[in-house]
Design a protein around this motif. Structure first.
Motif, PDB file in Angstrom:
ATOM      1  N   LEU B 246       0.843  -1.193   0.000  1.00 33.37           N
ATOM      2  CA  LEU B 246       0.000   0.000   0.000  1.00 33.37           C
ATOM      3  C   LEU B 246       0.882   1.248   0.000  1.00 33.37           C
ATOM      4  CD1 LEU B 246      -2.971   1.215   0.580  1.00 33.37           C
ATOM      5  CD2 LEU B 246      -2.276   1.171   2.955  1.00 33.37           C
ATOM      6  N   ASN B 247       1.949   1.227   0.803  1.00 31.68           N
ATOM      7  CA  ASN B 247       2.843   2.371   0.910  1.00 31.68           C
ATOM      8  C   ASN B 247       3.628   2.582  -0.373  1.00 31.68           C
ATOM      9  OD1 ASN B 247       2.014   2.875   3.472  1.00 31.68           O
ATOM     10  ND2 ASN B 247       3.738   1.830   4.458  1.00 31.68           N
ATOM     11  N   THR B 248       4.127   1.501  -0.976  1.00 34.21           N
ATOM     12  CA  THR B 248       4.963   1.680  -2.151  1.00 34.21           C
ATOM     13  C   THR B 248       4.152   2.007  -3.387  1.00 34.21           C
ATOM     14  OG1 THR B 248       4.928  -0.704  -2.433  1.00 34.21           O
ATOM     15  CG2 THR B 248       6.882   0.225  -1.381  1.00 34.21           C
ATOM     16  N   THR B 249       2.933   1.464  -3.497  1.00 35.02           N
ATOM     17  CA  THR B 249       2.155   1.700  -4.721  1.00 35.02           C
ATOM     18  C   THR B 249       1.177   2.852  -4.570  1.00 35.02           C
ATOM     19  OG1 THR B 249       0.457   0.138  -4.028  1.00 35.02           O
ATOM     20  CG2 THR B 249       2.257  -0.738  -5.362  1.00 35.02           C
ATOM     21  N   VAL B 250       0.951   3.311  -3.337  1.00 36.86           N
ATOM     22  CA  VAL B 250      -0.063   4.322  -3.058  1.00 36.86           C
ATOM     23  C   VAL B 250      -1.381   3.926  -3.720  1.00 36.86           C
ATOM     24  CG1 VAL B 250      -0.464   6.796  -2.792  1.00 36.86           C
ATOM     25  CG2 VAL B 250       1.841   5.954  -3.235  1.00 36.86           C
ATOM     26  N   ASN B 251      -1.787   2.700  -3.456  1.00 35.78           N
ATOM     27  CA  ASN B 251      -3.003   2.158  -4.056  1.00 35.78           C
ATOM     28  C   ASN B 251      -3.588   1.160  -3.079  1.00 35.78           C
ATOM     29  OD1 ASN B 251      -4.499   0.027  -5.758  1.00 35.78           O
ATOM     30  ND2 ASN B 251      -4.227   1.748  -7.173  1.00 35.78           N
ATOM     31  N   SER B 252      -4.923   1.088  -3.011  1.00 32.17           N
ATOM     32  CA  SER B 252      -5.572   0.237  -1.990  1.00 32.17           C
ATOM     33  C   SER B 252      -5.723  -1.212  -2.425  1.00 32.17           C
ATOM     34  CB  SER B 252      -6.962   0.790  -1.654  1.00 32.17           C
ATOM     35  OG  SER B 252      -6.840   2.127  -1.233  1.00 32.17           O
ATOM     36  N   THR B 253      -5.352  -1.503  -3.661  1.00 33.21           N
ATOM     37  CA  THR B 253      -5.534  -2.871  -4.144  1.00 33.21           C
ATOM     38  C   THR B 253      -4.916  -3.931  -3.224  1.00 33.21           C
ATOM     39  OG1 THR B 253      -5.536  -1.999  -6.375  1.00 33.21           O
ATOM     40  CG2 THR B 253      -5.228  -4.374  -6.145  1.00 33.21           C
ATOM     41  N   PRO B 254      -3.700  -3.724  -2.695  1.00 30.91           N
ATOM     42  CA  PRO B 254      -3.110  -4.756  -1.826  1.00 30.91           C
ATOM     43  C   PRO B 254      -3.995  -5.091  -0.637  1.00 30.91           C
ATOM     44  CG  PRO B 254      -1.453  -3.159  -2.435  1.00 30.91           C
ATOM     45  CD  PRO B 254      -2.752  -2.617  -2.933  1.00 30.91           C
ATOM     46  N   LEU B 255      -4.715  -4.081  -0.097  1.00 31.47           N
ATOM     47  CA  LEU B 255      -5.597  -4.369   1.042  1.00 31.47           C
ATOM     48  C   LEU B 255      -6.705  -5.351   0.638  1.00 31.47           C
ATOM     49  CD1 LEU B 255      -6.026  -0.869   2.716  1.00 31.47           C
ATOM     50  CD2 LEU B 255      -4.387  -2.694   3.230  1.00 31.47           C
ATOM     51  N   LEU B 256      -7.251  -5.111  -0.587  1.00 36.33           N
ATOM     52  CA  LEU B 256      -8.319  -5.987  -1.066  1.00 36.33           C
ATOM     53  C   LEU B 256      -7.805  -7.406  -1.254  1.00 36.33           C
ATOM     54  CD1 LEU B 256     -11.338  -5.694  -2.345  1.00 36.33           C
ATOM     55  CD2 LEU B 256     -10.091  -6.182  -4.450  1.00 36.33           C
ATOM     56  N   ILE B 257      -6.629  -7.513  -1.882  1.00 40.79           N
ATOM     57  CA  ILE B 257      -6.072  -8.855  -2.127  1.00 40.79           C
ATOM     58  C   ILE B 257      -5.756  -9.542  -0.795  1.00 40.79           C
ATOM     59  CG2 ILE B 257      -4.181 -10.126  -3.208  1.00 40.79           C
ATOM     60  CD1 ILE B 257      -6.116  -8.903  -5.192  1.00 40.79           C
ATOM     61  N   GLY B 258      -5.111  -8.800   0.103  1.00 44.43           N
ATOM     62  CA  GLY B 258      -4.780  -9.371   1.410  1.00 44.43           C
ATOM     63  C   GLY B 258      -6.033  -9.843   2.125  1.00 44.43           C
ATOM     64  N   GLY B 259      -7.068  -8.994   2.101  1.00 41.57           N
ATOM     65  CA  GLY B 259      -8.324  -9.359   2.762  1.00 41.57           C
ATOM     66  C   GLY B 259      -8.936 -10.610   2.165  1.00 41.57           C
ATOM     67  N   LEU B 260      -8.912 -10.666   0.816  1.00 45.80           N
ATOM     68  CA  LEU B 260      -9.481 -11.855   0.164  1.00 45.80           C
ATOM     69  C   LEU B 260      -8.731 -13.117   0.568  1.00 45.80           C
ATOM     70  CD1 LEU B 260     -10.277 -10.570  -3.456  1.00 45.80           C
ATOM     71  CD2 LEU B 260     -11.903 -11.260  -1.671  1.00 45.80           C
TER      72      LEU B 260
END
Lengths: 283, 284
Positions: B246-260
């Motif tokens: 999230l910090n390196t890409t400044v994008n919330s996608t990693p949170l979604l993937i991690g959550g899934l």
């Protein structure tokens, strides 16, 4: 076998001055009883202490005072190795208490292997023989929950027998059974008695007590009221309390004259079938 | 069983002949209206969200395929594996300690009972995060020059808390095994210890498998706390990995993937719990 002559010398079970209290309630008020090598049936109203007495024999309940001997071993001696003596005493419970997580064969072998240190092969051979004896050959792989109450109780008897006990305790073995399943369990017990097993049986089955017992013990209010051969205790009771109990048990549909006042039409019908109070069949 | 006496006025099967004048709506009409309103509210809320939301922006923020590409395969072979590993280690440690504490709690020796109760009350009352901090920093302070290996810290740090909960579950399971089972075993000449091991514990575990599986689910989520121990790139688990991305890409996608991926672990487990509970209910 040196054990044989000592057994004939000392009674199988000997109880002296036994008292047992649960909190303030005294359930056994001084019991003296000898069970020689024979079948003894203990009868009496519920709450009379007969189950507690039986459970004091193998010290499932610790007596408050008094002594219990099984053979030559004093169970109530604090130095007595209870586990060792209990191996020689089979016990059958009202609620079967089969090990729910083990199949029938394992129920019969587990104590043989873990307690008597028999080999698995030997234990299984004995288990199969014993199952055959109670009429359940072929049910080795069934789990307790898959069996009827009568079958479960016969497995429970077999589980005790597989330990080659010297005597057997039965705590109301048919009381939890549907009426049509009582017979098969009693048949197994009759067979055992015929083979000469020493048995102490707490029961409500008067016919069984009359036919099978060498001696009947009537308990009420925590004391032994009367004991003797069945034809005497059941057939010709000497004590008033015994007579009252037997007339209630043998004529369960009979209504006490005192309770007959609230006569509904249905009650009146029962009243017409009324057996005279005190009249005991077989008298 | 119909009584035929005095059938002067025929009444309907529901016997409504003597009721007061009809209400404005029957019970069925009222129920239908109420259900209709509830559906309408739901549809309106969903529609407002769907129309007002900026779907293009949302897709960019939460389902950015380029970011997803950068996450794989490390999110699986490092982060997911570490989450599973930390959970498993803490569970095994917590289970073993939990059994010991449950047995202590049922012991006839007073001090064992008190110690076990104190342990349970203490660790149930503390946040798991605080316990982890304590293992990471308290122990090195108490024993200078003595540092625990990372995996040991994870195991102990998460397991101490888990053991408190699991011991209570196991104790309840042991106590749920009918007394008659113990009596039968003792009657056959088994010692108390032998009875516990061969008769009581196997049955207790059948009883507590569903609640213990719930404990695994809780532990899976608690494994996200190990970041406080300070982790290297090879030690990151799902939450830490996703946050770093999230910090390196400044994008919330990693949170979604991690959550899934968390749900990929926890949903099958809760499904399993439900099945086991149904089976258990049938077995009774």
């Amino acid at each position: 076998m040196t054990g044989t002559d000592t057994r004939s010398a000392a009674p199988a079970i000997s109880i002296r001055g036994l008292h047992k209290s649960f909190g303030p309630v005294e359930v056994l008020k001084g019991i003296d009883l000898d069970v020689p090598g024979e079948v003894v049936c203990v009868i009496g109203p519920s709450g009379s202490g007969k189950s507690t007495l039986l459970r004091c024999v193998n010290l499932l309940e610790t007596p408050t005072s008094g002594k219990v001997f099984v053979g030559r071993d004093e169970m109530t001696d604090p130095d007595c190795d209870l586990d060792r003596v209990r191996r020689r005493i089979g016990m059958v419970f009202q609620s079967f208490n089969l090990f729910a997580h083990l199949n029938v064969l394992r129920n019969l072998t587990i104590a043989q292997i873990k307690v008597l240190r028999r080999s698995r092969t030997e234990a299984e051979a004995i288990a199969r023989r014993t199952l055959d004896r109670v009429g359940l050959a072929g049910r080795e792989t069934a789990f307790p929950a898959q069996l009827s109450g009568g079958q479960q109780q016969r497995v429970a008897i077999a589980r005790s027998l597989a330990m080659s006990p010297e005597l057997m305790l039965f705590d109301e073995p048919t009381s939890a059974l549907d009426p049509e399943l009582v017979g098969e369990v009693l048949a197994v017990m009759r067979g055992l008695a015929a083979e000469g097993m020493t048995m102490m049986v707490v029961t409500h089955e008067m016919a069984f007590a009359r036919d099978v017992a060498d001696r009947v013990v009537f308990m009420d209010g925590g004391v032994v009221v009367e004991q003797g051969p069945p034809e005497q205790v059941i057939g010709d009771p000497q004590q008033e309390r015994t007579r009252a109990f037997l007339s209630r048990v043998l004529n369960p549909t009979a209504v006490d004259p005192a309770e007959e006042v609230s006569a509904t039409p249905a009650g009146a019908q029962i009243g017409s079938l009324h057996v005279e109070p005190g009249a005991v069949p077989g008298h | 069983m119909a009584t035929t006496s005095g059938t002067t006025h025929p009444t309907g099967p529901t016997g409504e002949a003597d009721d007061p004048p009809k209400p404005r709506m029957t019970r069925r009409q009222r129920a239908r209206l109420s259900r209709g309103i509830q559906y309408a509210v739901l549809v309106i809320v969903v529609a407002v969200i769907a129309f007002r939301a900026d779907w293009g922006n949302l897709q960019q923020a939460f389902f950015n395929t380029e970011v997803i590409g950068r996450m794989f395969p490390r999110v699986l072979i490092v982060a997911l594996v570490n989450t599973l590993l930390y959970t498993a280690l803490a569970f095994v440690f917590g289970l073993l300690l939990g059994i010991v504490i449950a047995l202590m709690r049922l012991s006839s020796v007073g001090p064992y009972r008190w110690l076990a109760s104190a342990y349970v009350e203490l660790f149930r009352g503390l946040p798991a995060l605080l316990v982890l901090f304590f293992v990471a920093y308290g122990i090195p302070n108490a024993f200078p020059g003595f540092t625990l290996p990372f995996l040991v810290m994870v195991t102990v740090g998460l397991g101490l808390t888990a053991a408190a909960y699991m011991s209570e579950t196991i104790r309840a399971g042991i106590q749920a095994v009918p007394r008659g089972q113990v009596e039968a075993a003792r009657t056959l000449g088994m010692s108390p210890a032998r009875t516990m091991v061969t008769i009581v514990l196997p049955q207790a575990f059948r009883i507590v498998i569903p609640p213990l599986t719930n404990e695994i689910i809780l532990l899976t989520k608690d494994s996200s706390l190990v970041y406080v121990l300070g982790v290297t790139a090879g030690q990151v688990e799902l939450t830490k990995f996703s946050r770093d991305m999230l910090n390196t890409t400044v994008n919330s996608t990693p949170l979604l993937i991690g959550g899934l991926l968390y749900l990929c672990i926890t949903l099958p487990l809760s499904q399993l719990v439900r099945r086991l509970e149904i089976r258990h209910a049938k077995a009774r």
